[in-house]
Design a protein around this motif. Structure first.
Motif, PDB file in Angstrom:
ATOM      1  N   GLY A   3       0.708  -1.222   0.101  1.00 41.63           N
ATOM      2  CA  GLY A   3      -0.164  -0.015   0.172  1.00 41.63           C
ATOM      3  C   GLY A   3       0.846   0.877   0.008  1.00 41.63           C
ATOM      4  O   GLY A   3       1.990   1.231   0.477  1.00 41.63           O
ATOM      5  N   LEU A   4       0.330   2.314  -0.640  1.00 42.54           N
ATOM      6  CA  LEU A   4       0.875   3.513  -0.448  1.00 42.54           C
ATOM      7  C   LEU A   4      -0.171   4.477   0.117  1.00 42.54           C
ATOM      8  O   LEU A   4      -1.348   4.519  -0.050  1.00 42.54           O
ATOM      9  N   LEU A   5       0.427   5.542   0.815  1.00 38.02           N
ATOM     10  CA  LEU A   5      -0.396   6.652   1.239  1.00 38.02           C
ATOM     11  C   LEU A   5      -0.156   7.708   0.517  1.00 38.02           C
ATOM     12  O   LEU A   5       0.982   8.247   0.238  1.00 38.02           O
ATOM     13  N   LEU A   6      -1.185   8.499   0.090  1.00 37.05           N
ATOM     14  CA  LEU A   6      -1.098   9.761  -0.449  1.00 37.05           C
ATOM     15  C   LEU A   6      -1.847  10.886   0.180  1.00 37.05           C
ATOM     16  O   LEU A   6      -3.135  10.733   0.694  1.00 37.05           O
ATOM     17  N   SER A   7      -1.018  12.047   0.528  1.00 34.88           N
ATOM     18  CA  SER A   7      -1.676  13.413   1.267  1.00 34.88           C
ATOM     19  C   SER A   7      -1.328  14.444   0.242  1.00 34.88           C
ATOM     20  O   SER A   7      -0.548  14.264  -0.483  1.00 34.88           O
ATOM     21  N   VAL A   8      -2.030  15.455   0.650  1.00 35.46           N
ATOM     22  CA  VAL A   8      -2.113  16.600  -0.265  1.00 35.46           C
ATOM     23  C   VAL A   8      -2.057  17.703   0.807  1.00 35.46           C
ATOM     24  O   VAL A   8      -2.507  17.947   1.874  1.00 35.46           O
ATOM     25  N   THR A   9      -1.212  18.525   0.293  1.00 30.75           N
ATOM     26  CA  THR A   9      -0.849  19.913   0.995  1.00 30.75           C
ATOM     27  C   THR A   9      -1.252  20.926  -0.191  1.00 30.75           C
ATOM     28  O   THR A   9      -1.000  21.082  -1.184  1.00 30.75           O
ATOM     29  N   ARG A  83       0.309  20.095  -3.654  1.00 31.04           N
ATOM     30  CA  ARG A  83       1.553  19.175  -3.570  1.00 31.04           C
ATOM     31  C   ARG A  83       0.904  17.814  -2.977  1.00 31.04           C
ATOM     32  O   ARG A  83      -0.031  17.711  -2.205  1.00 31.04           O
ATOM     33  N   ILE A  84       1.396  16.583  -3.685  1.00 32.40           N
ATOM     34  CA  ILE A  84       0.749  15.367  -3.321  1.00 32.40           C
ATOM     35  C   ILE A  84       2.092  14.655  -2.870  1.00 32.40           C
ATOM     36  O   ILE A  84       3.159  14.477  -3.440  1.00 32.40           O
ATOM     37  N   GLU A  85       1.976  14.159  -1.595  1.00 32.55           N
ATOM     38  CA  GLU A  85       2.825  13.252  -0.989  1.00 32.55           C
ATOM     39  C   GLU A  85       2.807  11.911  -1.122  1.00 32.55           C
ATOM     40  O   GLU A  85       1.486  11.451  -0.794  1.00 32.55           O
ATOM     41  N   VAL A  86       3.651  11.013  -1.645  1.00 37.53           N
ATOM     42  CA  VAL A  86       3.356   9.534  -1.870  1.00 37.53           C
ATOM     43  C   VAL A  86       4.296   8.899  -0.852  1.00 37.53           C
ATOM     44  O   VAL A  86       5.267   9.097  -1.156  1.00 37.53           O
ATOM     45  N   ARG A  87       3.785   7.965   0.140  1.00 42.26           N
ATOM     46  CA  ARG A  87       4.510   7.424   0.963  1.00 42.26           C
ATOM     47  C   ARG A  87       4.467   6.138   0.996  1.00 42.26           C
ATOM     48  O   ARG A  87       3.340   5.316   1.013  1.00 42.26           O
ATOM     49  N   GLY A  88       5.551   5.357   0.713  1.00 39.82           N
ATOM     50  CA  GLY A  88       5.666   3.883   0.856  1.00 39.82           C
ATOM     51  C   GLY A  88       6.009   3.280   2.189  1.00 39.82           C
ATOM     52  O   GLY A  88       6.364   4.317   3.162  1.00 39.82           O
TER      53      GLY A  88
END
Length: 115
Positions: A3-9, A83-88
């Motif tokens: 899974g990946l987490l996507l957050s938006v700033t 901005r989108i942060e993609v976290r693995g």
């Protein structure tokens, strides 16, 4: 399946996160793989707003679809910077839609490493 987490700033992060979730859920290959996640509520709190999207990706073509979909999403006209942060599991990357010329290539490479 990983899974990946996507957050938006940005100025309208909550609305942008909802828009991004809607956008990704319209991709046939991503249907059922996108869910809101949020912080655990603190003592005395009823709940917290979602602050990220979890995207379940496997070894198949979901990463390619996600990269293409994020590229299309980021290329849409907006009133404010996003901005989108993609976290693995071990790495993360932030994509600033205003400063990246080839968003899709960056996302493909990043998602390949994260997934």
């Amino acid at each position: 399946m990983s899974g990946l987490l996507l957050s938006v700033t940005g100025e309208d992060a909550v609305d942008e996160l909802a828009d991004l979730a809607d956008w990704l859920r319209h991709e046939p290959e991503l249907r059922g793989l996108v869910a809101f996640v949020g912080a655990e509520p603190g003592p005395g709190e009823l709940g917290a707003l979602a602050d990220a999207l979890a995207v379940a990706v496997g070894s198949g073509g979901a990463l390619t679809v996600l990269a293409a979909s994020l590229r299309a999403y980021l290329s849409q006209p907006r009133k404010s910077d996003v901005r989108i942060e993609v976290r693995g599991p071990e790495h993360s990357v932030t994509v600033d839609a205003t400063r990246v010329k080839d968003v899709e290539a960056l996302l493909r490479e990043t998602l390949r490493h994260l997934g």
